[in-house]
Design a protein around this motif. Structure first.
Motif, PDB file in Angstrom:
ATOM      1  N   VAL A 320       0.935  -1.362  -0.034  1.00  0.00           N
ATOM      2  CA  VAL A 320      -0.030  -0.035   0.125  1.00  0.00           C
ATOM      3  C   VAL A 320       0.888   1.413  -0.014  1.00  0.00           C
ATOM      4  O   VAL A 320       0.446   2.024  -0.815  1.00  0.00           O
ATOM      5  N   MET A 321       2.074   1.116   0.749  1.00  0.00           N
ATOM      6  CA  MET A 321       2.809   2.653   1.116  1.00  0.00           C
ATOM      7  C   MET A 321       3.572   2.737  -0.231  1.00  0.00           C
ATOM      8  O   MET A 321       3.613   4.064  -0.384  1.00  0.00           O
ATOM      9  N   LEU A 322       4.160   1.906  -0.707  1.00  0.00           N
ATOM     10  CA  LEU A 322       5.252   2.210  -1.808  1.00  0.00           C
ATOM     11  C   LEU A 322       4.519   3.090  -2.953  1.00  0.00           C
ATOM     12  O   LEU A 322       5.058   4.020  -3.611  1.00  0.00           O
ATOM     13  N   PRO A 323       3.485   2.307  -3.684  1.00  0.00           N
ATOM     14  CA  PRO A 323       3.049   3.259  -4.667  1.00  0.00           C
ATOM     15  C   PRO A 323       2.386   4.714  -4.174  1.00  0.00           C
ATOM     16  O   PRO A 323       2.295   5.503  -5.059  1.00  0.00           O
ATOM     17  N   VAL A 324       1.535   4.871  -3.064  1.00  0.00           N
ATOM     18  CA  VAL A 324       1.217   6.006  -2.503  1.00  0.00           C
ATOM     19  C   VAL A 324       2.248   6.920  -2.339  1.00  0.00           C
ATOM     20  O   VAL A 324       2.209   8.201  -2.832  1.00  0.00           O
ATOM     21  N   VAL A 325       3.377   6.511  -1.797  1.00  0.00           N
ATOM     22  CA  VAL A 325       4.504   7.263  -1.595  1.00  0.00           C
ATOM     23  C   VAL A 325       5.061   7.987  -2.633  1.00  0.00           C
ATOM     24  O   VAL A 325       5.475   8.978  -2.905  1.00  0.00           O
ATOM     25  N   TYR A 326       5.331   7.098  -3.846  1.00  0.00           N
ATOM     26  CA  TYR A 326       5.830   7.251  -4.797  1.00  0.00           C
ATOM     27  C   TYR A 326       5.171   8.286  -5.787  1.00  0.00           C
ATOM     28  O   TYR A 326       5.757   9.097  -6.550  1.00  0.00           O
ATOM     29  N   ALA A 327       3.822   8.468  -5.894  1.00  0.00           N
ATOM     30  CA  ALA A 327       2.884   9.229  -6.276  1.00  0.00           C
ATOM     31  C   ALA A 327       3.446  10.611  -6.121  1.00  0.00           C
ATOM     32  O   ALA A 327       3.100  11.509  -6.931  1.00  0.00           O
ATOM     33  N   PHE A 328       3.912  10.885  -4.822  1.00  0.00           N
ATOM     34  CA  PHE A 328       4.227  12.117  -4.519  1.00  0.00           C
ATOM     35  C   PHE A 328       5.723  12.558  -4.624  1.00  0.00           C
ATOM     36  O   PHE A 328       6.182  13.818  -4.314  1.00  0.00           O
ATOM     37  N   ILE A 329       6.507  11.826  -5.280  1.00  0.00           N
ATOM     38  CA  ILE A 329       7.965  12.357  -5.197  1.00  0.00           C
ATOM     39  C   ILE A 329       8.020  13.485  -6.407  1.00  0.00           C
ATOM     40  O   ILE A 329       8.598  14.213  -6.378  1.00  0.00           O
ATOM     41  N   GLY A 330       7.178  13.195  -7.558  1.00  0.00           N
ATOM     42  CA  GLY A 330       7.375  14.156  -8.679  1.00  0.00           C
ATOM     43  C   GLY A 330       7.133  15.457  -8.460  1.00  0.00           C
ATOM     44  O   GLY A 330       7.765  16.120  -8.599  1.00  0.00           O
ATOM     45  N   PRO A 331       5.694  15.809  -8.025  1.00  0.00           N
ATOM     46  CA  PRO A 331       4.648  14.851  -7.702  1.00  0.00           C
ATOM     47  C   PRO A 331       3.872  14.499  -9.073  1.00  0.00           C
ATOM     48  O   PRO A 331       4.233  15.189 -10.012  1.00  0.00           O
ATOM     49  N   ASN A 332       3.249  13.227  -9.085  1.00  0.00           N
ATOM     50  CA  ASN A 332       2.147  12.846 -10.091  1.00  0.00           C
ATOM     51  C   ASN A 332       1.336  14.230 -10.663  1.00  0.00           C
ATOM     52  O   ASN A 332       0.906  14.720  -9.810  1.00  0.00           O
ATOM     53  N   PRO A 333       1.430  14.783 -11.730  1.00  0.00           N
ATOM     54  CA  PRO A 333       0.570  15.908 -12.266  1.00  0.00           C
ATOM     55  C   PRO A 333      -0.695  15.450 -12.013  1.00  0.00           C
ATOM     56  O   PRO A 333      -1.579  16.654 -11.920  1.00  0.00           O
ATOM     57  N   GLY A 416       8.170  14.709 -13.044  1.00  0.00           N
ATOM     58  CA  GLY A 416       6.806  14.305 -12.204  1.00  0.00           C
ATOM     59  C   GLY A 416       5.940  13.263 -13.169  1.00  0.00           C
ATOM     60  O   GLY A 416       5.494  12.386 -12.582  1.00  0.00           O
ATOM     61  N   TRP A 417       5.903  13.354 -14.418  1.00  0.00           N
ATOM     62  CA  TRP A 417       5.147  12.198 -15.252  1.00  0.00           C
ATOM     63  C   TRP A 417       5.654  10.989 -15.101  1.00  0.00           C
ATOM     64  O   TRP A 417       5.149  10.010 -14.981  1.00  0.00           O
ATOM     65  N   SER A 418       6.942  10.977 -15.127  1.00  0.00           N
ATOM     66  CA  SER A 418       7.762   9.790 -15.119  1.00  0.00           C
ATOM     67  C   SER A 418       7.591   9.022 -13.890  1.00  0.00           C
ATOM     68  O   SER A 418       7.587   7.760 -13.768  1.00  0.00           O
ATOM     69  N   THR A 419       8.117   9.728 -12.808  1.00  0.00           N
ATOM     70  CA  THR A 419       7.674   9.011 -11.463  1.00  0.00           C
ATOM     71  C   THR A 419       6.362   8.876 -11.177  1.00  0.00           C
ATOM     72  O   THR A 419       6.176   7.802 -10.648  1.00  0.00           O
ATOM     73  N   GLY A 420       5.377   9.534 -11.685  1.00  0.00           N
ATOM     74  CA  GLY A 420       4.069   9.292 -11.526  1.00  0.00           C
ATOM     75  C   GLY A 420       3.719   7.923 -11.934  1.00  0.00           C
ATOM     76  O   GLY A 420       2.930   7.198 -11.484  1.00  0.00           O
ATOM     77  N   THR A 421       4.129   8.090 -13.402  1.00  0.00           N
ATOM     78  CA  THR A 421       3.475   6.854 -14.104  1.00  0.00           C
ATOM     79  C   THR A 421       4.153   5.696 -13.577  1.00  0.00           C
ATOM     80  O   THR A 421       3.473   4.615 -13.507  1.00  0.00           O
ATOM     81  N   LEU A 422       5.337   5.291 -13.201  1.00  0.00           N
ATOM     82  CA  LEU A 422       6.202   4.332 -12.466  1.00  0.00           C
ATOM     83  C   LEU A 422       5.157   4.106 -11.278  1.00  0.00           C
ATOM     84  O   LEU A 422       4.964   2.830 -11.116  1.00  0.00           O
ATOM     85  N   GLY A 423       4.867   4.891 -10.513  1.00  0.00           N
ATOM     86  CA  GLY A 423       4.130   4.672  -9.364  1.00  0.00           C
ATOM     87  C   GLY A 423       2.784   4.007  -9.537  1.00  0.00           C
ATOM     88  O   GLY A 423       2.432   3.179  -9.015  1.00  0.00           O
ATOM     89  N   MET A 424       2.228   4.622 -10.596  1.00  0.00           N
ATOM     90  CA  MET A 424       0.889   3.994 -11.007  1.00  0.00           C
ATOM     91  C   MET A 424       1.052   2.599 -11.692  1.00  0.00           C
ATOM     92  O   MET A 424       0.368   1.348 -11.353  1.00  0.00           O
ATOM     93  N   ILE A 425       2.074   2.471 -12.475  1.00  0.00           N
ATOM     94  CA  ILE A 425       2.602   0.873 -12.821  1.00  0.00           C
ATOM     95  C   ILE A 425       2.740  -0.093 -11.629  1.00  0.00           C
ATOM     96  O   ILE A 425       2.232  -1.199 -11.630  1.00  0.00           O
ATOM     97  N   TYR A 426       3.386   0.344 -10.855  1.00  0.00           N
ATOM     98  CA  TYR A 426       3.674  -0.324  -9.632  1.00  0.00           C
ATOM     99  C   TYR A 426       2.459  -0.836  -8.855  1.00  0.00           C
ATOM    100  O   TYR A 426       2.357  -1.764  -8.022  1.00  0.00           O
ATOM    101  N   ILE A 427       1.159  -0.239  -8.985  1.00  0.00           N
ATOM    102  CA  ILE A 427      -0.035  -0.631  -8.383  1.00  0.00           C
ATOM    103  C   ILE A 427      -0.224  -2.124  -8.956  1.00  0.00           C
ATOM    104  O   ILE A 427      -0.766  -2.608  -7.887  1.00  0.00           O
ATOM    105  N   ALA A 428       0.010  -2.405 -10.023  1.00  0.00           N
ATOM    106  CA  ALA A 428      -0.464  -3.687 -10.374  1.00  0.00           C
ATOM    107  C   ALA A 428       0.655  -4.647  -9.482  1.00  0.00           C
ATOM    108  O   ALA A 428       0.194  -5.803  -9.221  1.00  0.00           O
ATOM    109  N   GLN A 429       1.881  -4.341  -9.442  1.00  0.00           N
ATOM    110  CA  GLN A 429       2.698  -5.265  -8.379  1.00  0.00           C
ATOM    111  C   GLN A 429       2.276  -5.508  -7.100  1.00  0.00           C
ATOM    112  O   GLN A 429       2.175  -6.417  -6.485  1.00  0.00           O
ATOM    113  N   SER A 430       1.639  -4.094  -6.637  1.00  0.00           N
ATOM    114  CA  SER A 430       1.106  -4.064  -5.099  1.00  0.00           C
ATOM    115  C   SER A 430      -0.100  -5.189  -5.174  1.00  0.00           C
ATOM    116  O   SER A 430      -0.310  -5.649  -4.123  1.00  0.00           O
TER     117      SER A 430
END
Length: 465
Positions: A320-333, A416-430
């Motif tokens: 739960v925590m990994l994709p949520v936190v990574y969405a704020f790194i960029g942050p996701n637009p 922002g878009w690259s880190t945000g997109t990676l965070g969204m892709i990681y949701i599948a792994q989660s």
């Protein structure tokens, strides 16, 4: 739906703590369990020292080699290759060499040979200052850094296996302390390298650490035998089919995926903060150091929590925590309510430093216990050593994927878009990891219920996977 065998109740610590009468019947017991508590603490501290020495000096050139190579008119491309050669050697040795070496030789022999090998690699790297031909320098630097990574990888696996051998009833805590020590050493290495290089130049920056590693051979030679030849011979051959069971290996992939996240933004952060906030490279390095500091400080506490409440719960929390936190790194637009700022980046990196060890520390105990459960409670030394090797290899594999992906994607997408997109892709792994943990928990409950109906008395009714 897979079925866990009755071995689920054969906790790893129980395998190591039964009396001598049961010792011959229970694989997984190491000779070190006869040590006194004080002797165990001294031995554990000694292993931590080996870890620190190896990885401090492993990362030393990261701070001064770019400047030194620039002075020699060597491109940044070759500097990256030379630095990365050590990581390649580390990953390859963990997967292909360490399992064979660690399973064939005792701990003292492996540590002594690796200390000598790594020391020689560092001394030879220092001698490159006398090589005037640029092509010869580049090739030899690649070779010596690769050799340093190979010996470092074998030493890393040996030390982690020793941690587990000393305190098998606290696998998560030992792993957490090892991770804190390793990350602290990795973070301190470039700083020490810059100090030595500024004070005495290229040669001293390598000769000083090489000398210390050579001196560590003496205590290594007198270490107790943690991995006896007789014990390894009694357990027979390693069954790779059981070892590579997807249910056993999946936690290690979850670990590697967390390293993809934490390494992806590292090469991109400095140019981003410079363009967005006019921040210096020192500020970017400090922000990354804060993330590493949180990893070091939080890891031991997370290990204690995992040993008390079970690793699958912590692994689910990381999902739960990994994709949520990574969405704020960029942050996701897409998160229009979050405005990019220096504070936002520091807080995001700090929380990422908490989320990543949740995935990493829980991986090893889950892997051990799933293997034991699916193999009638057996967890031989050969398997432990091999799983530790795969565990150690998961880190550089994830880091390689993350850094390579960042270099490929950077020209086509903003930070922002690259880190945000990676965070969204990681949701599948989660989601996949969450389903995995849920299936494991459900099978444990089913097994406990069946044992209760059949009147089977559990050795440790409070133990949870």
């Amino acid at each position: 739906m897979f079925v866990l065998s009755s071995g689920i109740n054969a906790e790893y610590g129980e395998l190591a703590s039964n009396n001598d009468q049961n010792d011959q019947q229970i694989p997984g017991k190491w000779d070190v369990n006869s040590f006194s508590p004080i002797k165990k603490r001294i031995l554990f501290f000694t292993m931590c020292t080996f870890h620190i020495l190896s990885f401090v000096f492993f990362n030393l050139p990261y701070s001064y080699l770019p400047s030194y190579n620039t002075d020699r008119d060597i491109s940044s491309y070759w500097t990256g290759l030379i630095l990365g050669a050590a990581s390649v050697g580390l990953a390859l040795s963990c997967v292909f060499i360490a399992p064979v070496i660690v399973n064939r030789f005792s701990t003292r022999v492996v540590l002594s040979v690796c200390a000598i090998g790594q020391g020689c690699s560092i001394f030879l790297f220092a001698a490159l200052h006398a090589v005037k031909d640029v092509t010869a320098y580049q090739i030899l630097a690649l070779v010596f850094r690769f050799c340093c990574g190979v010996f470092g990888g074998i030493l890393n696996v040996t030390v982690f296996a020793a941690y587990v051998a000393i305190y098998p009833e606290h696998v998560a805590t030992c792993t957490a302390i090892g991770e804190a020590v390793l990350n602290g050493a990795v973070a301190f290495g470039p700083f020490l390298g810059s100090v030595l290089y500024s004070a005495s130049g290229f040669v001293a920056a390598s000769v000083v650490p090489g000398s210390l590693i050579f001196l560590s051979v003496l205590p290594a030679f007198f270490l107790p035998n943690l991995n006896s030849k007789k014990r390894r011979a009694d357990e027979g051959k390693l069954n790779w089919k059981n070892l590579m069971d997807p249910w056993v290996i999946f936690p290690l992939w979850h670990l590697a995926s967390s390293q993809i996240l934490i390494s992806y933004h590292m090469p991109l952060l400095e140019p981003y903060v410079h363009e967005a906030f006019n921040a210096s490279v020192v500020w970017a390095g400090t922000a990354l150091l804060i993330s590493t500091g949180v990893i070091c400080l939080s890891s031991p506490l997370l290990g204690l929590i995992i040993d008390k409440y079970g690793p699958t719960r912590m692994m689910m929390a990381s999902c739960v925590m990994l994709p949520v936190v990574y969405a704020f790194i960029g942050p996701n637009p897409l998160l229009s309510f979050v405005k990019p700022s220096r504070v936002q980046i520091i807080l995001s990196l700090a929380f990422l430093g908490l989320a990543v060890p949740m995935a990493c520390i829980s991986a090893m105990p889950v892997t051990f216990k799933i293997y034991s459960a699916r193999n009638n409670g057996n967890l031989p030394i050969l398997v432990i050593n091999s799983l530790v090797s795969l565990y150690c290899a998961s880190y550089p594999v994830g880091i390689f994927i993350g850094t390579a992906a960042s270099g490929f994607i950077e020209p086509y997408a903003s930070f922002g878009w690259s880190t945000g997109t990676l965070g969204m892709i990681y949701i599948a792994q989660s989601i996949g990891c969450g389903v995995y943990c849920w299936r494991v928990e459900m099978n444990i409950k089913e097994l406990e219920s069946r044992q209760k109906e059949e009147g089977i008395v559990m050795d440790n009714p409070t133990a949870k996977l």
